[in-house]
Design an enzyme around this catalytic site. Structure first.
Site: not given
Length: 868
Positions: A23, A117, A132, A136, A183, A297, A309, A311, A826
């Site tokens: 992160k 976080r 998750g 956070t 942050q 996010e 965020q 990812r 098959h």
């Protein structure tokens, strides 16, 4: 020491994941993208985490215990992980570390509110998001509270869900460390998630925005349903506005609370269309920067978006690379070959070199680009017809794409689309000598390959193999072989269609194909019954084999002669391996271990046969099937003769029955020939790999499986290998197992599985393709690995897919259900051969049916009922 423990977000990027976690690294890189606003903050590094862990040696002991716990032992994981968390949270933060953190806070504003976080080193990675898994904390105010929540973030590395996730993904707990991002808090009007590719369909050109009022925790926790917007080409193309009754907001003294939304605002959109489009533009900029679709996010503050965020979306199936901007439609090779697992690079590249058509790779799977075949009306009709007979789900998925205006270009029939798939089969006499000749040709070709390859080594071997692949393709495309295969299939289709029309009987050909001659795959299953007959009279032998581990190599065979009856048993197993030892599960991937390489693989099936059958079962079963087919033929012909024009109908049916019984068994032989050739290639290539190991070019022989054929050739020529490339390929291969390949994939990234669109089945039934007639009730055995088979008479096998290597299990089951398959794959052919009711192509069957449940398989009508 401040620099060691605390880094400003502006100082870090993705090269420092080991220091600031996934992160933190992403946020650092995000903060330097032009036009992207990221709240200011700093990272408490993994050095700090390691110092904390070193403060309490008892954590090491508990980690040792945790490593030994079964991932399914939830109670043990819960207990141990809770102990570790309590220990970490109880460790006093050393003065030097606390000073570094409070100094960084003072630079930003000591009494401001912050988000604290977790940022683990195995988090937000291209192959595993870990979303998750750690914690956070929002709106944390004051140095004391921030230090306390940093400790909680460190401890959250050992939440029950995080520990279980790592164990299931094979990640060592000791290799993962925790950084913490602190942050500056933002207090948004609205917040949510932006997916730069549709997370449901995979479409890369459609972005999805989920939005709600207040902090994003309301959406993440499921407190409210979000507004959902879909954006394509800079325009909102769909929107769903939810009734948002609650929101999460920050408290002035710290922390958060749920609040009610005013009634008049509840159904107002959280974002305007203009804001949605603007947000997606920012998302596209972030996506371009990272080079892959992102899960972002965001927060809206004073009509300005802040990104908190980003990812990678790890669940999307990748798209084959083409280098152009044209639309493409790809069909999965694995669904046709009954092997949807990922393949290693050597296996992929060799299959591409041997294939009759160009194939593209994505996530370790192969796909054929059928765009041009779909573009021309004639070739489109032929392709859909052949695919539809084999797998209706793939046909439906292709038709879904064709229904999209303009996605597939339109070409005239004279265009370069080529002939219809499968081609038109030329006439061929119903003569068993044709099959005999084809089998002899194949055997001669394999024998010549074995003879000629013996003298080849070094670069000359690879030149020889490239010529051998030409012969491989010639054998595959032998016109007589294609005619024989199509003759059997077309006669089967004719019988099913006509006998349903004339007699009202579904899938009548299923009984007429029982114990058809020359079926090498069904013979393989019966032959293992004969091996069991040799072992059954000797209890000491049976007991010895029960102790053989699956992972063992051939050593157990050398031990057999020391026991009574052991020499005969070894000879019987060796003879079986001489004929069938080139087979294995997933055999189209040359890197998979063959039965000859791991003979212990077939031991569980032998033991099942010893337990479940009487002596002479193979011959008895074959004869019973032959007699049932003969009786069915007489019954069908008798009923036809009673109809108007009955003699004519009976004569036509008799010709087709003879044709089916002459040719349908041969349907299995070409694959046997292919796999036989591939095992010859493999043994020669492994000898080259062993030379590279002896020359210290490679640490392990099987490392060559992570090179392409061309790269392997170059390694033998130059005696040089990029070890980092091999390690990257190993990691990528591991990640591919988490992805489910679609039947059809577009260049937009849309993954389509197709649907049956039927309303003639009971409510709650699982729908599939009927491939072998009959109805059977029994215990479902959900088996994903043949080595785990433990079957009793009357069991119904439920699995993802079966290739020929599974056929030895078929002699001991009462029915078959698979997630993948078609009428002529098959598993379907062998199920009919053995008279097993079977339904294939049942989406998610191994998840929807639990091991041990009683089920009823309707092999004639194509559905499964789960019984109470």
């Amino acid at each position: 020491m401040i620099e060691q423990y605390v880094w400003d977000l502006q100082e870090v990027d993705e090269t420092q994941v080991a220091v600031v976690g996934g992160k933190g690294a992403h946020l650092g890189r995000l903060s330097r993208i032009e036009g992207i606003r990221v709240p200011a903050g700093f990272c408490v590094t993994t050095d700090a985490f390691r110092q904390i862990m070193a403060e309490e040696p008892s954590v090491d002991d508990r980690l040792d215990q945790l490593a030994r716990v079964n991932p399914d032992d939830r109670d043990a994981i819960r207990t141990l992980s809770a102990e570790i968390r309590r220990t970490i949270e109880g460790i006093a933060i050393p003065v030097e570390l606390a000073a570094a953190i409070t100094h960084a806070l003072a630079q930003l504003g000591e009494q401001d509110a912050y988000a604290v976080r977790s940022s683990a080193t195995a988090e937000d990675l291209p192959t595993a998001s870990f979303a998750g898994q750690q914690d956070t904390y929002l709106n944390v105010v004051g140095p004391t509270a921030i230090l306390q929540h940093i400790s909680r973030c460190w401890a959250s590395l050992f939440t029950e869900r995080a520990v279980t996730y790592r164990q299931r993904n094979g990640i060592d707990h000791r290799t993962v460390h925790m950084a913490v991002v602190v942050q500056r808090m933002v207090f948004p009007h609205a917040s949510g998630i932006l997916f730069t590719a549709d997370p449901v369909t995979g479409n890369r050109k459609v972005a999805t925005v989920d939005a709600g009022f207040g902090l994003g925790e309301a959406l993440v926790s499921g407190l409210v349903n979000p507004d959902v917007f879909k954006v394509r080409d800079g325009e909102v193309v769909a929107r769903t506005i939810a009734a948002k009754e609650r929101a999460v907001q920050a408290l002035s003294a710290g922390g958060t609370q749920e609040v009610a939304i005013d009634a008049q605002r509840q159904e107002q959109p959280a974002l305007s269309d203009e804001q949605v489009v603007r947000l997606v533009r920012l998302g596209r900029r972030i996506e371009a920067h990272f080079g892959r679709p992102q899960d972002i996010e965001w927060c809206l503050v004073d009509d300005d978006f802040r990104i908190v965020q980003s990812r990678p979306i790890t669940t999307l199936f990748p798209v084959p690379e083409t280098g152009d901007q044209e639309n493409h439609v790809y069909v999965s090779v694995g669904h046709q070959q009954m092997m949807t697992d990922p393949m290693k690079p050597l296996g992929l590249s060799m299959w591409q070199l041997m294939a009759m058509v160009p194939m593209q790779e994505a996530a370790g799977r192969l796909f054929v680009d059928v765009t041009r075949r779909l573009a021309s009306p004639t070739s489109r009709a032929g392709l859909l017809d052949v695919i539809g007979k084999g797998d209706p789900l793939t046909r439906d998925a292709l038709e879904t794409v064709l229904d999209r205006d303009g996605f597939v270009p339109s070409l005239p029939d004279s265009g370069p689309a080529g002939p219809p798939a499968g081609g038109a089969s030329a006439p061929i006499e119903t003569d068993p000598a044709v099959v005999t000749e084809l089998i002899e040709r194949s055997q001669a070709s394999v024998a010549a390959l074995e003879r000629d390859i013996r003298t080849k080594s070094g670069p000359a071997l690879f030149d020889f193999l490239l010529e051998a692949f030409e012969e491989h393709r010639r054998v595959l495309s032998d016109p007589l072989s294609m005619q024989a295969i199509m003759a059997g299939m077309e006669a089967t289709w004719w019988l099913n269609d006509k006998l349903q029309e004339w007699l009202g009987e579904k899938n009548a050909a299923d009984t007429l194909t029982l114990s058809a001659p020359d079926n090498v795959t069904s013979e393989m299953g019966l032959a293992l019954l004969d091996v069991a007959d040799v072992i059954r009279p000797h209890p000491e032998l049976v007991a010895f084999l029960q102790g053989v581990e699956y992972a063992e190599d051939a050593a157990f065979l050398d031990e057999l002669p020391k026991l009574a009856g052991g020499t005969e048993a070894r000879d019987a197993i060796e003879a079986y391996l001489d004929r069938y030892g080139m087979r294995c599960v997933g055999e189209i991937d040359i890197t998979r271990p063959r039965w000859r390489e791991r003979p212990a693989t077939i031991v569980p099936v032998i033991l099942d046969n010893v337990r479940n059958f009487e002596p002479g079962a193979a011959e008895r079963r074959f004869e019973e099937g032959r007699q049932k087919a003969e009786k069915k033929e007489q019954e069908v012909l008798s009923r036809l003769r009673a109809l108007p024009d009955g003699e004519l109908k009976a004569d036509e049916a008799k010709r087709m029955i003879d044709r089916v019984r002459t040719f349908i068994g041969y349907r299995e032989y070409p694959k046997y020939g292919i796999v036989s050739r591939c095992f010859v290639y493999k043994r020669a290539l492994l000898a080259e790999a062993e030379r590279l190991v002896r020359a210290n070019v490679l640490p392990e022989q099987e490392d060559v499986f992570y090179l392409t054929f061309q790269e392997f050739h170059e390694a033998v020529r130059s005696h040089q290998v990029d070890g980092r490339l091999i390690e990257q390929r190993k990691e990528a291969f591991r990640s591919y197992h988490a992805l489910t390949p679609p039947r059809v994939l577009t260049s937009d990234g849309e993954a389509l599985t197709g649907a049956y669109r039927r309303d003639d089945v009971p409510a709650g039934a699982l729908i599939g393709l009927p491939v072998s007639a009959g109805t059977i009730e029994g215990r479902a055995r959900v088996i994903l690995d043949m080595a785990d088979a433990d079957l009793e008479a009357g069991d119904i096998l439920v699995t993802a897919f079966t290739d020929p290597s599974w056929s030895p299990l078929f002699v001991g089951i009462a029915g078959l259900v698979t997630e993948v398959g078609g009428l002529m794959t098959h598993g379907a052919v062998i199920a009919r051969e053995y008279g097993l009711p079977a339904v294939v192509g049942v989406e998610q069957a191994t998840h929807l049916i639990r091991d041990g449940q009683r089920i009823r398989v309707h092999g004639t009508d194509g559905y499964i009922e789960i019984l109470p």
